[in-house]
Design an enzyme around this catalytic site. Structure first.
Site, PDB file in Angstrom:
ATOM      1  N   GLU A   1       0.855  -1.184   0.000  1.00  0.00           N
ATOM      2  CA  GLU A   1       0.000   0.000   0.000  1.00  0.00           C
ATOM      3  C   GLU A   1       0.888   1.229   0.000  1.00  0.00           C
ATOM      4  O   GLU A   1       1.887   1.287   0.730  1.00  0.00           O
ATOM      5  CB  GLU A   1      -0.911   0.005   1.219  1.00  0.00           C
ATOM      6  CG  GLU A   1      -1.778   1.246   1.327  1.00  0.00           C
ATOM      7  CD  GLU A   1      -2.683   1.224   2.548  1.00  0.00           C
ATOM      8  OE1 GLU A   1      -3.100   2.316   2.985  1.00  0.00           O
ATOM      9  OE2 GLU A   1      -2.973   0.132   3.071  1.00  0.00           O
TER      10      GLU A   1
ATOM     11  N   GLU B   1      -2.488  11.510   3.222  1.00  0.00           N
ATOM     12  CA  GLU B   1      -3.569  11.358   4.188  1.00  0.00           C
ATOM     13  C   GLU B   1      -3.612  12.613   5.045  1.00  0.00           C
ATOM     14  O   GLU B   1      -2.569  13.090   5.512  1.00  0.00           O
ATOM     15  CB  GLU B   1      -3.358  10.134   5.078  1.00  0.00           C
ATOM     16  CG  GLU B   1      -3.495   8.812   4.349  1.00  0.00           C
ATOM     17  CD  GLU B   1      -3.293   7.634   5.281  1.00  0.00           C
ATOM     18  OE1 GLU B   1      -4.299   7.026   5.702  1.00  0.00           O
ATOM     19  OE2 GLU B   1      -2.126   7.331   5.593  1.00  0.00           O
TER      20      GLU B   1
END
Length: 334
Positions: free
Chosen positions: A209, A214
């Site tokens: 990932e 974020e």
């Protein structure tokens, strides 16, 4: 954004300010067909590092050619490039994505403690017909993914989730091995607000990932970029990343990207390299892109469960998403 904080150790994480712009070779508000990024060639390590100072003798220009470009001049579900949910198993009938019990399974990541459900106009939840809920707004070339509190009368139909929101993925539509992946966006803030732009392997496995961006909604201006992988001998998940301070991230558009080379991953803010890591084991398959606005978390610092302070409505504004491949022919001519 998938179950990462509970399943492995965070190898390195820290906070640093973004360096002043100066390495970008193109206008930041465009997605040119071709461009170059200035990258370092010195040895990388599996422990990620911040690129606060870069040895100029190790810098080279890497030519890139555009392979994917979305400027959001129309509704994102009108052009066939995007899917408004995570993909299910191969045995899932197409209808299961759109309604009925169990159809929420690929419309949130419950293990993270998320309290939204990702909807789109075709989604019916437990209702007999589509609810017509659309979290996507397009105006002047900017996509807004809007998260809002679930109307009380719809909660039973939407599995009692506190919020409705949106996700877009290119799984099954576009995936690429190596290259540069970038979003230009404003990062929303607020209690329980969790925006993200990230990548997963197109074969459906996890990890690897790559979290290109974020936002920690309760810490305005605090953004995190992280790599996740699995150790084959122990099956443990490892993570390595840094927080970066971008003071006006919620009010101004910035570019956030990652360059995936054969030997390293390099993270960029406004096309300036800010951190890198040697490519971990398991990064073998092409990856697809995901952009979403989650609400609520059990494990992600700076994002708490929903409470009375959580915004009634909040928007993740996205100017464009683009991908580039390394231009080997141009590189050979240099």
């Amino acid at each position: 954004m998938i179950e990462r904080w509970t399943r492995g150790a965070l190898v390195a994480i820290g906070l640093c300010a973004v360096p002043a712009p100066g390495i970008a070779q193109d206008e930041l508000d465009g997605a040119p067909v071709r461009m170059s990024l200035q990258v370092t060639t010195d040895p990388s390590t599996i422990t990620c590092r911040r690129l606060e100072t870069v040895n100029s003798s190790s810098l080279v220009f890497l030519p890139l050619r555009r392979t994917f470009s979305e400027h959001f001049d129309e509704h994102p579900l009108s052009n066939g490039r995007w899917v408004p949910h995570y993909a299910g198993g191969a045995a899932w009938p197409e209808a299961r994505y759109w309604g009925g019990d169990g159809s929420d399974f690929k419309r949130k990541t419950s293990a993270n403690g998320e309290q939204q459900i990702y909807v789109d106009p075709r989604y019916a939840g437990r209702a007999a017909a589509p609810l017509g809920l659309d979290p996507f707004r397009v105006k002047d070339g900017v996509l807004s993914i809007v998260a809002s509190r679930t109307p009380p009368e719809l909660k039973p139909l939407l599995f009692d989730n506190e919020y409705i929101s949106g996700i877009l993925t290119t799984q099954g539509r576009f995936a690429q091995k190596h290259g540069y992946f970038e979003i230009r966006a404003k990062v929303p803030v607020g209690h329980a607000v969790w925006p993200a732009f990230w990548m997963l392997a197109d074969d459906g496995g996890w990890p690897p990932e790559v979290d290109v961006l974020e936002g920690r909604g309760e810490r305005p201006g605090d953004l995190v970029m992280t790599t996740h992988w699995r150790i084959p001998s122990t099956q443990k998940i490892q993570s390595c990343g840094f927080d970066f301070a971008v003071g006006d991230a919620s009010s101004a558009f910035h570019n956030y990207g990652v360059l995936w080379q054969e030997d390293r991953l390099v993270y960029f803010i406004d096309r300036n390299p800010v951190s890198d890591i040697k490519v971990p084991i398991g990064f073998d398959d092409p990856m697809y892109m995901i952009v979403n606005l989650a609400i609520g978390s059990k494990f992600f610092p700076g994002v708490s469960p929903v409470n009375a302070e959580s915004p009634r409505s909040v928007a993740f504004e996205i100017d464009r998403i683009s991908a580039y491949q390394i231009d080997m022919e141009a590189q050979a001519r240099r």
